[in-house]
Design an enzyme around this catalytic site. Structure first.
Site, mmCIF file in Angstrom:
data_model
loop_
_atom_site.group_PDB
_atom_site.id
_atom_site.type_symbol
_atom_site.label_atom_id
_atom_site.label_comp_id
_atom_site.label_asym_id
_atom_site.label_seq_id
_atom_site.Cartn_x
_atom_site.Cartn_y
_atom_site.Cartn_z
ATOM 1 C CB SER A 1 -0.962 -0.036 1.191
ATOM 2 O OG SER A 1 -1.925 0.973 1.120
ATOM 3 C CG ASP B 1 -2.831 -0.455 -2.409
ATOM 4 O OD1 ASP B 1 -2.816 0.721 -1.993
ATOM 5 O OD2 ASP B 1 -3.404 -1.380 -1.797
ATOM 6 C CG ASP C 1 -5.929 0.817 -0.718
ATOM 7 O OD1 ASP C 1 -5.063 1.713 -0.648
ATOM 8 O OD2 ASP C 1 -5.937 -0.175 0.050
#
Length: 447
Positions: free
Chosen positions: A103, A243, A245
């Site tokens: 992430s 990533d 998100d």
């Protein structure tokens, strides 16, 4: 007893060190393959996506070996956002989805996240069963039942097409948008989606080299994107993490709006449209007190959870809510997605700009924030500083001082060896003093 491998967002650690080794990835792949092939049937499939970290190649190959050894057929998506894996797991009727990413962490870390066949992240119970299978070992299938692996190049295009369907009534023509992809998983996906929707796109962080993911760019370092917004006279900036998100929004003046402001905007608009289910927004204990006050003033509720978008999603599913997220920029819209989706949230913010005719600055200052301060203290393996008597005592004293004036939250990070010390208080002098005293005592306990 099986080793605890899963944290708040999958298995994560320093690449090429336990647990992020090729050997552990192979064992995790085999364990997950066995867990999702428990019915003994053939022709099971798994989709694997990754971000742009150098170690992604190593972990992808090891996971593939473990999965195919249990008879799983592997579809390799290449670099795609985490939410794309959640979407494609369900869309492609896969039994399992895997995202290889740490992430927002630096490139030297990596992680493995699992999605079930419904596209949602696994429950604690499912993760515990996989940990048991890792510890006990998994018998490989017979040679004739070994799985196959192949590349699926159209995965990101399918995801882009899906994203566009969520704003079918909107064209972004006339909007100049800076999109910062953090040299990560969305470095192709995000600019393509925005361009296809009609925006003039100014890309930032779209030249990954395996080591520059999240480096001085993206949602955790918005300075470059803010400079680009002002320099190019852009209408708005969208900053994703490695990533994709998470998202941060930058208005036309270069000011940053976090996930709390974006959730407040959406909650208000959805409530006005009658589409906010349950009259509530789900967020974590980290969200600002100002957000809670804003929702109260609108007759809406704030449902708080533990930190981690998986816990937000669990509460949303339990309560039938359709909007939630985190201050850090995870925005979850379960009408469309199974996990936090930075690009989806960013595009819906652009749609709000188009529909309202208002500039970004008019949509990103929904509520006044209560002063909030967060500091981190790093600790070593085996240390338990929050259990030290001196730390417990200073925390109790701080809570007494803040009673009725603000709130205090102290917790261990689920993704890094850090103690996070956060407080909110209208009195900024008291706020700073309380945080400094606690941090100093925690540091003494870790010395």
């Amino acid at each position: 007893m099986a080793e605890k491998l899963f944290g708040t967002d999958g298995v994560r650690g320093l690449a090429n060190s336990h647990p992020m080794t090729a050997e552990m990835a192979l064992r995790l792949g085999a364990a997950a393959g066995r867990y999702f092939r428990s019915d003994g049937a053939n022709h099971h499939r798994v989709v694997i996506g990754k971000d742009t970290r150098l170690s992604g190649y190593m972990l992808e190959n090891a996971l593939t070996a473990g999965l195919t050894s249990t008879g799983m057929n592997v579809l390799l998506l290449g670099p795609v956002p985490t939410p794309a894996v959640g979407h494609l797991t369900h869309s492609m009727r896969a039994d399992l989805g895997i995202m290889i990413s740490a992430s927002h962490n630096p490139f030297h870390d990596n992680g493995i996240k699992f999605f079930g066949p419904d596209g949602f992240k696994l429950s604690d119970a499912a993760e515990a069963e996989i940990e048991t299978l890792v510890a006990d070992g998994v018998e490989p299938v017979q040679p004739e039942n070994i799985g196959r692996a192949k590349r699926v190049d159209e995965g990101r295009h399918r995801y882009v097409e899906f994203i566009k369907t969520t704003v079918q009534d909107v064209r972004l023509g006339g909007l100049k948008v800076v999109i910062d992809c953090a040299n990560g998983a969305a470095h192709r996906t995000a600019p393509e989606a925005l361009w296809e929707l009609g925006a003039e796109v100014i890309p930032v962080g779209v030249a990954p080299n395996g080591k520059n993911i999240n480096l001085e760019c993206g949602s955790t370092d918005t300075r470059l994107a803010a400079e680009m917004v002002v320099a190019h006279g852009a209408d708005v900036g969208i900053c994703l993490d490695g990533d994709a998100d998470r998202v941060m929004i930058i208005d036309e003046k270069g000011r940053v709006a976090d996930g709390d402001q974006l959730m407040a905007l959406m909650a208000g608009q959805w409530a006005d449209a009658g589409s906010l289910k349950g009259g509530a927004l789900v967020a974590t204990v980290m969200s600002n007190l100002g957000l809670e006050r804003y929702l109260d003033g609108r007759g809406l509720r704030l449902e708080r959870t533990k930190v981690g978008d998986r816990y937000v999603v669990e509460r949303m599913r339990q309560g039938g809510f359709n909007l939630g997220g985190e201050q850090s920029g995870h925005i979850v819209m379960t009408d469309y997605a199974t996990t936090g989706d930075g690009l989806l949230a960013g595009i819906h913010f652009l749609a709000a700009m188009v529909r309202s005719g208002k500039p970004a600055s008019a949509l990103t200052q929904v509520f006044p924030t209560v002063p909030q301060l967060l500091k981190n203290v790093r600790f070593s393996a085996g240390q338990t500083p929050l259990e030290a008597d001196s730390v417990v005592k200073v925390i109790a004293g701080a809570e007494a001082e803040l009673n009725g004036k603000g709130r205090l939250l102290i917790r261990k990070s689920g993704t890094e060896p850090l103690i996070r010390v956060m407080a909110e208080c209208e009195d900024e002098v008291l706020l700073s003093d309380v945080i400094d005293r606690i941090v100093a005592e925690v540091e003494r306990a870790t010395a």
